[in-house]
Write a protein that holds these residues in place. Structure first.
Motif, PDB file in Angstrom:
ATOM      1  N   THR A 141       0.840  -1.208   0.000  1.00 46.87           N
ATOM      2  CA  THR A 141       0.000   0.000   0.000  1.00 46.87           C
ATOM      3  C   THR A 141       0.875   1.259   0.000  1.00 46.87           C
ATOM      4  O   THR A 141       0.365   2.366   0.117  1.00 46.87           O
ATOM      5  CB  THR A 141      -0.919   0.041   1.248  1.00 46.87           C
ATOM      6  OG1 THR A 141      -0.127  -0.179   2.402  1.00 46.87           O
ATOM      7  CG2 THR A 141      -1.993  -1.016   1.161  1.00 46.87           C
ATOM      8  N   ASP A 142       2.187   1.055  -0.142  1.00 42.92           N
ATOM      9  CA  ASP A 142       3.110   2.203  -0.133  1.00 42.92           C
ATOM     10  C   ASP A 142       3.178   2.894  -1.486  1.00 42.92           C
ATOM     11  O   ASP A 142       4.260   3.186  -1.997  1.00 42.92           O
ATOM     12  CB  ASP A 142       4.528   1.742   0.236  1.00 42.92           C
ATOM     13  CG  ASP A 142       4.656   1.542   1.727  1.00 42.92           C
ATOM     14  OD1 ASP A 142       3.762   2.040   2.441  1.00 42.92           O
ATOM     15  OD2 ASP A 142       5.630   0.898   2.156  1.00 42.92           O
ATOM     16  N   ILE A 143       2.049   3.117  -2.084  1.00 44.51           N
ATOM     17  CA  ILE A 143       2.023   3.709  -3.413  1.00 44.51           C
ATOM     18  C   ILE A 143       0.944   4.791  -3.465  1.00 44.51           C
ATOM     19  O   ILE A 143       0.022   4.788  -2.654  1.00 44.51           O
ATOM     20  CB  ILE A 143       1.695   2.653  -4.488  1.00 44.51           C
ATOM     21  CG1 ILE A 143       0.506   1.798  -4.034  1.00 44.51           C
ATOM     22  CG2 ILE A 143       2.883   1.767  -4.778  1.00 44.51           C
ATOM     23  CD1 ILE A 143      -0.499   1.598  -5.078  1.00 44.51           C
ATOM     24  N   VAL A 144       1.071   5.692  -4.404  1.00 46.35           N
ATOM     25  CA  VAL A 144      -0.001   6.656  -4.647  1.00 46.35           C
ATOM     26  C   VAL A 144      -0.241   6.740  -6.146  1.00 46.35           C
ATOM     27  O   VAL A 144       0.643   6.428  -6.952  1.00 46.35           O
ATOM     28  CB  VAL A 144       0.321   8.094  -4.151  1.00 46.35           C
ATOM     29  CG1 VAL A 144       0.397   8.156  -2.647  1.00 46.35           C
ATOM     30  CG2 VAL A 144       1.584   8.617  -4.793  1.00 46.35           C
ATOM     31  N   LYS A 145      -1.447   7.140  -6.480  1.00 47.75           N
ATOM     32  CA  LYS A 145      -1.775   7.381  -7.885  1.00 47.75           C
ATOM     33  C   LYS A 145      -1.878   8.882  -8.067  1.00 47.75           C
ATOM     34  O   LYS A 145      -2.640   9.551  -7.364  1.00 47.75           O
ATOM     35  CB  LYS A 145      -3.101   6.705  -8.240  1.00 47.75           C
ATOM     36  CG  LYS A 145      -3.420   6.805  -9.721  1.00 47.75           C
ATOM     37  CD  LYS A 145      -4.550   5.889 -10.104  1.00 47.75           C
ATOM     38  CE  LYS A 145      -5.891   6.495  -9.766  1.00 47.75           C
ATOM     39  NZ  LYS A 145      -7.006   5.753 -10.388  1.00 47.75           N
ATOM     40  N   VAL A 146      -1.064   9.420  -8.969  1.00 50.40           N
ATOM     41  CA  VAL A 146      -1.088  10.858  -9.235  1.00 50.40           C
ATOM     42  C   VAL A 146      -1.668  11.057 -10.635  1.00 50.40           C
ATOM     43  O   VAL A 146      -1.261  10.373 -11.580  1.00 50.40           O
ATOM     44  CB  VAL A 146       0.335  11.452  -9.141  1.00 50.40           C
ATOM     45  CG1 VAL A 146       0.323  12.932  -9.477  1.00 50.40           C
ATOM     46  CG2 VAL A 146       0.909  11.227  -7.743  1.00 50.40           C
ATOM     47  N   SER A 147      -2.607  11.968 -10.754  1.00 46.64           N
ATOM     48  CA  SER A 147      -3.296  12.146 -12.031  1.00 46.64           C
ATOM     49  C   SER A 147      -3.287  13.592 -12.493  1.00 46.64           C
ATOM     50  O   SER A 147      -3.388  14.518 -11.692  1.00 46.64           O
ATOM     51  CB  SER A 147      -4.761  11.702 -11.908  1.00 46.64           C
ATOM     52  OG  SER A 147      -4.842  10.394 -11.433  1.00 46.64           O
ATOM     53  N   VAL A 148      -3.176  13.719 -13.786  1.00 47.27           N
ATOM     54  CA  VAL A 148      -3.244  15.015 -14.444  1.00 47.27           C
ATOM     55  C   VAL A 148      -4.572  15.016 -15.209  1.00 47.27           C
ATOM     56  O   VAL A 148      -4.849  14.084 -15.955  1.00 47.27           O
ATOM     57  CB  VAL A 148      -2.052  15.143 -15.416  1.00 47.27           C
ATOM     58  CG1 VAL A 148      -2.231  16.303 -16.355  1.00 47.27           C
ATOM     59  CG2 VAL A 148      -0.755  15.274 -14.642  1.00 47.27           C
ATOM     60  N   ILE A 149      -5.404  16.034 -14.968  1.00 53.75           N
ATOM     61  CA  ILE A 149      -6.755  16.022 -15.520  1.00 53.75           C
ATOM     62  C   ILE A 149      -7.003  17.272 -16.357  1.00 53.75           C
ATOM     63  O   ILE A 149      -6.607  18.375 -15.953  1.00 53.75           O
ATOM     64  CB  ILE A 149      -7.807  15.969 -14.386  1.00 53.75           C
ATOM     65  CG1 ILE A 149      -7.643  14.680 -13.575  1.00 53.75           C
ATOM     66  CG2 ILE A 149      -9.227  16.076 -14.926  1.00 53.75           C
ATOM     67  CD1 ILE A 149      -8.376  14.680 -12.254  1.00 53.75           C
ATOM     68  N   GLY A 150      -7.656  17.120 -17.486  1.00 53.60           N
ATOM     69  CA  GLY A 150      -8.020  18.301 -18.261  1.00 53.60           C
ATOM     70  C   GLY A 150      -8.709  17.937 -19.565  1.00 53.60           C
ATOM     71  O   GLY A 150      -8.190  17.115 -20.320  1.00 53.60           O
TER      72      GLY A 150
ATOM     73  N   SER B  86      -2.918   8.950 -15.411  1.00 53.09           N
ATOM     74  CA  SER B  86      -2.565   8.610 -14.037  1.00 53.09           C
ATOM     75  C   SER B  86      -1.299   7.790 -14.027  1.00 53.09           C
ATOM     76  O   SER B  86      -1.102   6.937 -14.889  1.00 53.09           O
ATOM     77  CB  SER B  86      -3.668   7.773 -13.381  1.00 53.09           C
ATOM     78  OG  SER B  86      -4.884   8.465 -13.376  1.00 53.09           O
ATOM     79  N   VAL B  87      -0.456   8.048 -13.021  1.00 55.75           N
ATOM     80  CA  VAL B  87       0.726   7.211 -12.840  1.00 55.75           C
ATOM     81  C   VAL B  87       0.754   6.711 -11.406  1.00 55.75           C
ATOM     82  O   VAL B  87       0.273   7.383 -10.491  1.00 55.75           O
ATOM     83  CB  VAL B  87       2.040   7.973 -13.143  1.00 55.75           C
ATOM     84  CG1 VAL B  87       2.113   8.359 -14.595  1.00 55.75           C
ATOM     85  CG2 VAL B  87       2.189   9.195 -12.238  1.00 55.75           C
ATOM     86  N   LEU B  88       1.298   5.529 -11.263  1.00 58.81           N
ATOM     87  CA  LEU B  88       1.444   4.934  -9.946  1.00 58.81           C
ATOM     88  C   LEU B  88       2.895   5.116  -9.537  1.00 58.81           C
ATOM     89  O   LEU B  88       3.807   4.754 -10.289  1.00 58.81           O
ATOM     90  CB  LEU B  88       1.105   3.443 -10.054  1.00 58.81           C
ATOM     91  CG  LEU B  88       0.898   2.687  -8.759  1.00 58.81           C
ATOM     92  CD1 LEU B  88      -0.402   3.156  -8.112  1.00 58.81           C
ATOM     93  CD2 LEU B  88       0.821   1.187  -9.045  1.00 58.81           C
ATOM     94  N   ILE B  89       3.116   5.701  -8.354  1.00 56.89           N
ATOM     95  CA  ILE B  89       4.498   5.925  -7.902  1.00 56.89           C
ATOM     96  C   ILE B  89       4.629   5.567  -6.422  1.00 56.89           C
ATOM     97  O   ILE B  89       3.630   5.395  -5.718  1.00 56.89           O
ATOM     98  CB  ILE B  89       4.936   7.404  -8.103  1.00 56.89           C
ATOM     99  CG1 ILE B  89       4.033   8.339  -7.284  1.00 56.89           C
ATOM    100  CG2 ILE B  89       4.919   7.795  -9.576  1.00 56.89           C
ATOM    101  CD1 ILE B  89       4.551   9.772  -7.207  1.00 56.89           C
ATOM    102  N   ASP B  90       5.867   5.508  -5.960  1.00 52.76           N
ATOM    103  CA  ASP B  90       6.176   5.269  -4.553  1.00 52.76           C
ATOM    104  C   ASP B  90       5.557   6.390  -3.710  1.00 52.76           C
ATOM    105  O   ASP B  90       5.704   7.574  -4.027  1.00 52.76           O
ATOM    106  CB  ASP B  90       7.713   5.282  -4.427  1.00 52.76           C
ATOM    107  CG  ASP B  90       8.174   4.844  -3.047  1.00 52.76           C
ATOM    108  OD1 ASP B  90       7.478   5.147  -2.055  1.00 52.76           O
ATOM    109  OD2 ASP B  90       9.238   4.198  -2.991  1.00 52.76           O
ATOM    110  N   ALA B  91       4.883   6.020  -2.628  1.00 54.61           N
ATOM    111  CA  ALA B  91       4.179   7.006  -1.797  1.00 54.61           C
ATOM    112  C   ALA B  91       5.110   8.108  -1.280  1.00 54.61           C
ATOM    113  O   ALA B  91       4.683   9.240  -1.081  1.00 54.61           O
ATOM    114  CB  ALA B  91       3.497   6.307  -0.620  1.00 54.61           C
ATOM    115  N   ALA B  92       6.376   7.764  -1.081  1.00 59.24           N
ATOM    116  CA  ALA B  92       7.315   8.750  -0.539  1.00 59.24           C
ATOM    117  C   ALA B  92       7.455   9.963  -1.453  1.00 59.24           C
ATOM    118  O   ALA B  92       7.827  11.047  -1.007  1.00 59.24           O
ATOM    119  CB  ALA B  92       8.679   8.099  -0.318  1.00 59.24           C
ATOM    120  N   TYR B  93       7.152   9.777  -2.738  1.00 59.93           N
ATOM    121  CA  TYR B  93       7.327  10.871  -3.700  1.00 59.93           C
ATOM    122  C   TYR B  93       6.029  11.614  -4.026  1.00 59.93           C
ATOM    123  O   TYR B  93       6.001  12.439  -4.926  1.00 59.93           O
ATOM    124  CB  TYR B  93       7.920  10.330  -5.008  1.00 59.93           C
ATOM    125  CG  TYR B  93       9.344   9.833  -4.844  1.00 59.93           C
ATOM    126  CD1 TYR B  93      10.388  10.737  -4.662  1.00 59.93           C
ATOM    127  CD2 TYR B  93       9.630   8.470  -4.867  1.00 59.93           C
ATOM    128  CE1 TYR B  93      11.680  10.293  -4.499  1.00 59.93           C
ATOM    129  CE2 TYR B  93      10.932   8.005  -4.706  1.00 59.93           C
ATOM    130  CZ  TYR B  93      11.962   8.936  -4.525  1.00 59.93           C
ATOM    131  OH  TYR B  93      13.230   8.498  -4.364  1.00 59.93           O
TER     132      TYR B  93
END
Ligand code: ASP
Ligand code: MG
Length: 415
Positions: free
Chosen positions: A347-356, A391-398
């Motif tokens: 669960t040490d991940i986040v999804k970051v998304s760019v929307i437009g 959307s990209v999945l990256i390490d939660a620390a970032y």
């Protein structure tokens, strides 16, 4: 002069002081000559308490009685608001779901609105009476009380606005609008003046809890303009038409200066599952994702690596964090049929998304994004896209670094 629906969420009616503040917003609109129907949520976290009581009464209980109990929070608020409005000299009365009636199907606990009777409401609104309506509740075909699912007051408000042909549906909440990024981690985030329905849907599905996703879908279908604004701002400090405050959720045609990217969102609510050295042969994906679908587990991003040896490959996918344990159990239970070497969950991940919506007509948004992230040394573990979202999945620390980097990359930082 316009017909408006005003909706006040739980924090905006949490106690009598907040209910008085909500009433002041209603009064401002009435004084400006507008016809007002007001939809209210239960006070604060009252609904959570009611849900807990039904569970404690019996873990397996009649869903019709669950609805009788949990719909009651809204009944209290709407009576209190009507009393407060009357005390301010404003003609007002409460209308419970069954009195209007708001007709729904019989899916207790998650009912859908079928029809709202508006003749009498309209007549009374025209005479200057304020209608106070409890959100969240309706009436089933066999005349039992129903509820619309958690967060359903937003949907009540939008459905009522559509049925009344309201000019706008104002959603009063504890934030003053929708931001280009989470202000807690991007201090330069700006409040958007407008956002399209589709962008709002993407934002809502990413876990932004400002509006219930279903209410945005309904607003889009019926072209109900939503104004998200704060009930915590003093009522008299706002312009009477309200249009300069908050964020308007509207059709993209109404947004003249459309940015290519309108916001950056992120969610921590996902988990990653990796199957190491899965056999690389036809039918494996079906054997992995079939049982997950059968278990009602939604899979979001999927990455299958190219195998080095032509024999095995690694398969990564994401599920909601709350489903992680179940997903791992499901995969383990079919290990014999799939055949893999190791199974990992994190669960040490986040999804970051760019929307437009501007992405539809602009190329290069994704490549800019990937380059900027790589320059910061952020590894992308999975990618998913829609027409208006990457959307990209990256390490939660970032997470914070990524959100800030992208926010300035697309020119969203305030000056
Ligand atoms: N009171 C209900 C809930 O907490 C409905 C709502 O507030 O939208 O889910
Ligand atoms: Mg809500």
């Amino acid at each position: 002069m316009a017909l408006l629906v005003l909706k006040f969420g739980g924090t905006s009616v949490a106690d009598l002081e907040r209910i008085r503040a909500a009433a002041a917003h209603v009064k401002r609109e009435v004084d400006a000559g507008n016809q007002c129907a007001v939809v209210v949520s239960a006070m604060g976290h009252q609904t959570d308490q009611l849900v807990t009581w039904t569970r404690e009464a019996a873990s397996l209980h009649d869903a019709r009685e669950y609805d009788v109990v949990v719909s009651s929070g809204e009944q209290v608020t709407c009576g209190l608001l009507a009393i407060v409005l009357q005390a301010m000299g404003i003609p007002a009365r409460s209308w419970l779901g069954w009195q209007i009636p708001i007709r729904t199907d019989d899916a207790h606990g998650a009912a859908r609105i079928l029809n709202i009777e508006t003749d009498e409401l309209k007549q009374r609104l025209q005479r200057g009476e304020v209608a106070v309506v409890p959100g969240f509740q309706g009436l089933s075909p066999d005349n039992r009380v129903t509820t619309l699912g958690r967060g359903g007051s937003d949907t009540s408000a939008v459905a009522l606005a559509a049925a009344l042909g309201a000019e706008r549906c104002d959603i009063y909440t504890d934030v003053d609008g929708i931001y280009t990024g989470d202000p807690r981690i991007v201090p330069q985030a700006r409040r958007m003046e407008k956002i399209s329905y589709e962008e709002m849907l993407e934002t809502a599905s990413l876990g932004a809890k400002v509006l219930q996703t279903r209410s945005v879908q309904l607003a889009m279908v019926h072209q109900v303009r939503l104004l998200v604004r704060s009930s915590f701002e003093p009522a008299d400090a706002l312009p009477a038409d309200g249009i300069q405050a908050g964020t308007l959720v509207c059709d993209e045609d109404e947004i003249v200066e459309q940015q290519v990217v309108s916001g950056i969102a992120y969610t921590k609510d996902e988990a990653k599952v990796t199957l190491i050295r899965v056999e690389d042969k036809p039918g494996v994906a079906a054997r992995v994702f079939g049982p997950l679908a059968d278990a009602n587990i939604n899979v979001d991003m999927i990455v299958q690596n190219v195998s080095g040896d032509g024999q095995t490959t690694d398969l990564t996918f994401t599920v909601a964090a709350v489903d992680l344990e179940r997903a791992l159990e499901v995969i383990k239970s079919v290990k014999g049929e799939i055949g893999y070497e190791d199974l990992r969950g994190s669960t040490d991940i986040v999804k970051v998304s760019v929307i437009g919506v501007g992405m539809r007509s602009h190329a290069g948004v994704a490549s800019q994004m990937f380059r900027a992230l790589s320059e910061k040394g952020i590894n992308i573990e999975a990618i998913s896209t829609s027409e208006i979202k990457i959307s990209v999945l990256i390490d939660a620390a970032y997470a914070e670094l990524a959100v800030r980097t992208l926010h300035s990359l697309y020119g969203l930082d305030s000056a």
